[in-house]
Design a protein around this motif. Structure first.
Motif, PDB file in Angstrom:
ATOM      1  N   ALA A 165       0.843  -1.192   0.000  1.00  0.00           N
ATOM      2  CA  ALA A 165       0.000   0.000   0.000  1.00  0.00           C
ATOM      3  C   ALA A 165       0.878   1.242   0.000  1.00  0.00           C
ATOM      4  O   ALA A 165       1.908   1.281   0.677  1.00  0.00           O
ATOM      5  N   VAL A 166       0.448   2.241  -0.758  1.00  0.00           N
ATOM      6  CA  VAL A 166       1.141   3.531  -0.800  1.00  0.00           C
ATOM      7  C   VAL A 166       0.099   4.635  -0.675  1.00  0.00           C
ATOM      8  O   VAL A 166      -1.084   4.410  -0.954  1.00  0.00           O
ATOM      9  N   PRO A 167       0.490   5.820  -0.247  1.00  0.00           N
ATOM     10  CA  PRO A 167      -0.485   6.918  -0.157  1.00  0.00           C
ATOM     11  C   PRO A 167      -0.982   7.337  -1.544  1.00  0.00           C
ATOM     12  O   PRO A 167      -0.248   7.263  -2.526  1.00  0.00           O
ATOM     13  N   LEU A 168      -2.235   7.786  -1.597  1.00  0.00           N
ATOM     14  CA  LEU A 168      -2.762   8.346  -2.842  1.00  0.00           C
ATOM     15  C   LEU A 168      -1.963   9.595  -3.209  1.00  0.00           C
ATOM     16  O   LEU A 168      -1.663  10.416  -2.337  1.00  0.00           O
ATOM     17  N   ALA A 169      -1.646   9.756  -4.468  1.00  0.00           N
ATOM     18  CA  ALA A 169      -0.958  10.970  -4.932  1.00  0.00           C
ATOM     19  C   ALA A 169      -1.876  12.182  -4.796  1.00  0.00           C
ATOM     20  O   ALA A 169      -1.423  13.297  -4.540  1.00  0.00           O
ATOM     21  N   SER A 170      -3.186  11.967  -4.942  1.00  0.00           N
ATOM     22  CA  SER A 170      -4.144  13.071  -4.937  1.00  0.00           C
ATOM     23  C   SER A 170      -4.387  13.654  -3.552  1.00  0.00           C
ATOM     24  O   SER A 170      -4.487  14.869  -3.395  1.00  0.00           O
ATOM     25  N   THR A 171      -4.496  12.799  -2.526  1.00  0.00           N
ATOM     26  CA  THR A 171      -4.887  13.287  -1.195  1.00  0.00           C
ATOM     27  C   THR A 171      -3.950  12.875  -0.073  1.00  0.00           C
ATOM     28  O   THR A 171      -4.069  13.370   1.046  1.00  0.00           O
ATOM     29  N   GLY A 172      -3.064  11.925  -0.323  1.00  0.00           N
ATOM     30  CA  GLY A 172      -2.189  11.418   0.725  1.00  0.00           C
ATOM     31  C   GLY A 172      -2.844  10.347   1.581  1.00  0.00           C
ATOM     32  O   GLY A 172      -2.218   9.790   2.478  1.00  0.00           O
ATOM     33  N   GLU A 173      -4.138  10.027   1.330  1.00  0.00           N
ATOM     34  CA  GLU A 173      -4.813   8.969   2.083  1.00  0.00           C
ATOM     35  C   GLU A 173      -4.024   7.673   1.928  1.00  0.00           C
ATOM     36  O   GLU A 173      -3.604   7.321   0.835  1.00  0.00           O
ATOM     37  N   TRP A 174      -3.864   6.933   3.057  1.00  0.00           N
ATOM     38  CA  TRP A 174      -3.057   5.713   3.023  1.00  0.00           C
ATOM     39  C   TRP A 174      -3.844   4.550   3.630  1.00  0.00           C
ATOM     40  O   TRP A 174      -4.185   3.603   2.950  1.00  0.00           O
ATOM     41  N   VAL A 175      -4.131   4.638   4.930  1.00  0.00           N
ATOM     42  CA  VAL A 175      -4.853   3.578   5.635  1.00  0.00           C
ATOM     43  C   VAL A 175      -5.887   4.222   6.551  1.00  0.00           C
ATOM     44  O   VAL A 175      -5.568   5.189   7.251  1.00  0.00           O
ATOM     45  N   ASP A 176      -7.106   3.709   6.555  1.00  0.00           N
ATOM     46  CA  ASP A 176      -8.148   4.142   7.487  1.00  0.00           C
ATOM     47  C   ASP A 176      -8.640   2.949   8.289  1.00  0.00           C
ATOM     48  O   ASP A 176      -8.774   1.841   7.741  1.00  0.00           O
ATOM     49  N   VAL A 177      -8.931   3.190   9.559  1.00  0.00           N
ATOM     50  CA  VAL A 177      -9.627   2.225  10.412  1.00  0.00           C
ATOM     51  C   VAL A 177     -10.856   2.948  10.933  1.00  0.00           C
ATOM     52  O   VAL A 177     -10.739   4.012  11.530  1.00  0.00           O
ATOM     53  N   GLU A 178     -12.021   2.389  10.689  1.00  0.00           N
ATOM     54  CA  GLU A 178     -13.278   3.035  11.079  1.00  0.00           C
ATOM     55  C   GLU A 178     -14.077   2.101  11.981  1.00  0.00           C
ATOM     56  O   GLU A 178     -14.391   0.972  11.599  1.00  0.00           O
ATOM     57  N   ILE A 179     -14.386   2.585  13.186  1.00  0.00           N
ATOM     58  CA  ILE A 179     -15.229   1.855  14.128  1.00  0.00           C
ATOM     59  C   ILE A 179     -16.630   2.442  14.025  1.00  0.00           C
ATOM     60  O   ILE A 179     -16.816   3.636  14.249  1.00  0.00           O
ATOM     61  N   ASN A 180     -17.602   1.612  13.682  1.00  0.00           N
ATOM     62  CA  ASN A 180     -18.985   2.061  13.508  1.00  0.00           C
ATOM     63  C   ASN A 180     -19.858   1.588  14.661  1.00  0.00           C
ATOM     64  O   ASN A 180     -19.823   0.407  15.027  1.00  0.00           O
ATOM     65  N   GLU A 181     -20.656   2.488  15.208  1.00  0.00           N
ATOM     66  CA  GLU A 181     -21.614   2.124  16.254  1.00  0.00           C
ATOM     67  C   GLU A 181     -22.688   1.197  15.703  1.00  0.00           C
ATOM     68  O   GLU A 181     -23.149   0.283  16.373  1.00  0.00           O
ATOM     69  N   THR A 182     -23.078   1.429  14.456  1.00  0.00           N
ATOM     70  CA  THR A 182     -24.024   0.575  13.750  1.00  0.00           C
ATOM     71  C   THR A 182     -23.317   0.018  12.524  1.00  0.00           C
ATOM     72  O   THR A 182     -22.726   0.772  11.746  1.00  0.00           O
ATOM     73  N   ALA A 183     -23.363  -1.288  12.352  1.00  0.00           N
ATOM     74  CA  ALA A 183     -22.664  -1.940  11.240  1.00  0.00           C
ATOM     75  C   ALA A 183     -23.118  -1.377   9.899  1.00  0.00           C
ATOM     76  O   ALA A 183     -24.300  -1.085   9.707  1.00  0.00           O
ATOM     77  N   THR A 184     -22.167  -1.228   8.981  1.00  0.00           N
ATOM     78  CA  THR A 184     -22.466  -0.741   7.641  1.00  0.00           C
ATOM     79  C   THR A 184     -21.847  -1.669   6.602  1.00  0.00           C
ATOM     80  O   THR A 184     -20.753  -2.198   6.809  1.00  0.00           O
ATOM     81  N   ALA A 185     -22.548  -1.856   5.506  1.00  0.00           N
ATOM     82  CA  ALA A 185     -22.026  -2.662   4.401  1.00  0.00           C
ATOM     83  C   ALA A 185     -20.944  -1.872   3.678  1.00  0.00           C
ATOM     84  O   ALA A 185     -20.901  -0.646   3.739  1.00  0.00           O
ATOM     85  N   ILE A 186     -20.075  -2.573   2.989  1.00  0.00           N
ATOM     86  CA  ILE A 186     -19.082  -1.928   2.134  1.00  0.00           C
ATOM     87  C   ILE A 186     -19.814  -1.421   0.892  1.00  0.00           C
ATOM     88  O   ILE A 186     -20.465  -2.201   0.195  1.00  0.00           O
ATOM     89  N   ASP A 187     -19.731  -0.125   0.637  1.00  0.00           N
ATOM     90  CA  ASP A 187     -20.382   0.479  -0.526  1.00  0.00           C
ATOM     91  C   ASP A 187     -19.595   0.070  -1.780  1.00  0.00           C
ATOM     92  O   ASP A 187     -18.400   0.332  -1.875  1.00  0.00           O
ATOM     93  N   THR A 188     -20.261  -0.555  -2.734  1.00  0.00           N
ATOM     94  CA  THR A 188     -19.559  -1.074  -3.913  1.00  0.00           C
ATOM     95  C   THR A 188     -19.667  -0.161  -5.136  1.00  0.00           C
ATOM     96  O   THR A 188     -19.158  -0.525  -6.201  1.00  0.00           O
ATOM     97  N   THR A 189     -20.299   0.984  -5.021  1.00  0.00           N
ATOM     98  CA  THR A 189     -20.457   1.848  -6.187  1.00  0.00           C
ATOM     99  C   THR A 189     -19.138   2.531  -6.539  1.00  0.00           C
ATOM    100  O   THR A 189     -18.302   2.768  -5.682  1.00  0.00           O
ATOM    101  N   ALA A 190     -18.984   2.836  -7.811  1.00  0.00           N
ATOM    102  CA  ALA A 190     -17.809   3.564  -8.268  1.00  0.00           C
ATOM    103  C   ALA A 190     -17.848   4.960  -7.681  1.00  0.00           C
ATOM    104  O   ALA A 190     -18.884   5.635  -7.747  1.00  0.00           O
TER     105      ALA A 190
END
Length: 194
Positions: A165-190
């Motif tokens: 994994a490498v950071p995005l050139a556009s935003t620098g985003e690399w890795v996220d960890v998200e804890i949700n109080e209510t479970a959410t599905a992975i959004d598959t849309t483009a």
């Protein structure tokens, strides 16, 4: 009251990869539709830290470190030709009619790994929040070893995938960890990157 930033991590329920279509510096990264990683068994994220020491006067004067590498491995139970096509420049073709239908993945000389985003999640209750879940997202990955394909004698064959994994050139985003109080599905849309 704010949600706790501490949680257990139990099991993996879903994992999807999203082809990275563009990542212009200073612009917005764009992803294709999510592709299910079938029978996800594990999602392990690890990294390397490079340490540099400044020495002088016969002693250690200072030390600094930098994250030099982040990798993700995600073995899965079922072969997906669509996942292979998203990982490597290749083609998938369908042909024939019942009862002689075929689907074929083909990789040719000169094939290169393709960039993609990967997101995995725990099942509901896989976090400390009884109705919640945890998502791990790596925004730009490139295959770092060829997928473990083939067969196993008198046993099921697990498909092994590993990426860097490498950071995005556009935003620098690399890795996220998200804890949700209510479970959410992975959004598959483009979508564009966050």
């Amino acid at each position: 009251m704010a949600m706790s930033r501490v949680t257990k991590l139990y099991a993996v329920e879903d994992c999807k990869i999203f082809p990275l279509l563009s990542d212009p510096a200073g612009g917005t990264a764009m992803y294709g539709e999510g592709i299910d990683v079938p029978g996800i068994k594990e999602m392990e994220i690890s990294g390397d830290v490079e340490v540099k020491e400044l020495r002088g006067d016969n002693g250690l004067l200072d030390s600094d470190s930098a994250i030099s590498n982040v990798t993700v491995s995600y073995p899965h139970a079922k072969l997906s030709l669509d996942v292979l096509k998203a990982l490597i420049v290749s083609t998938v073709t369908d042909s024939g009619t019942t009862p002689a239908q075929k689907t074929k993945w083909s990789m040719k000389q000169g094939a290169k790994p393709l960039p993609y985003k990967i997101e995995g999640k725990t099942p509901t209750g896989g976090s400390d929040a009884i109705t919640g879940d945890v998502h791990f997202t790596l925004f730009k990955c490139v295959m770092s070893s060829f997928p473990g394909l083939g067969f196993a004698e008198e046993d099921y064959r697990t498909i092994e995938n590993e990426a860097r994994a490498v950071p995005l050139a556009s935003t620098g985003e690399w890795v996220d960890v998200e804890i949700n109080e209510t479970a959410t599905a992975i959004d598959t849309t483009a979508t564009p990157a966050p």
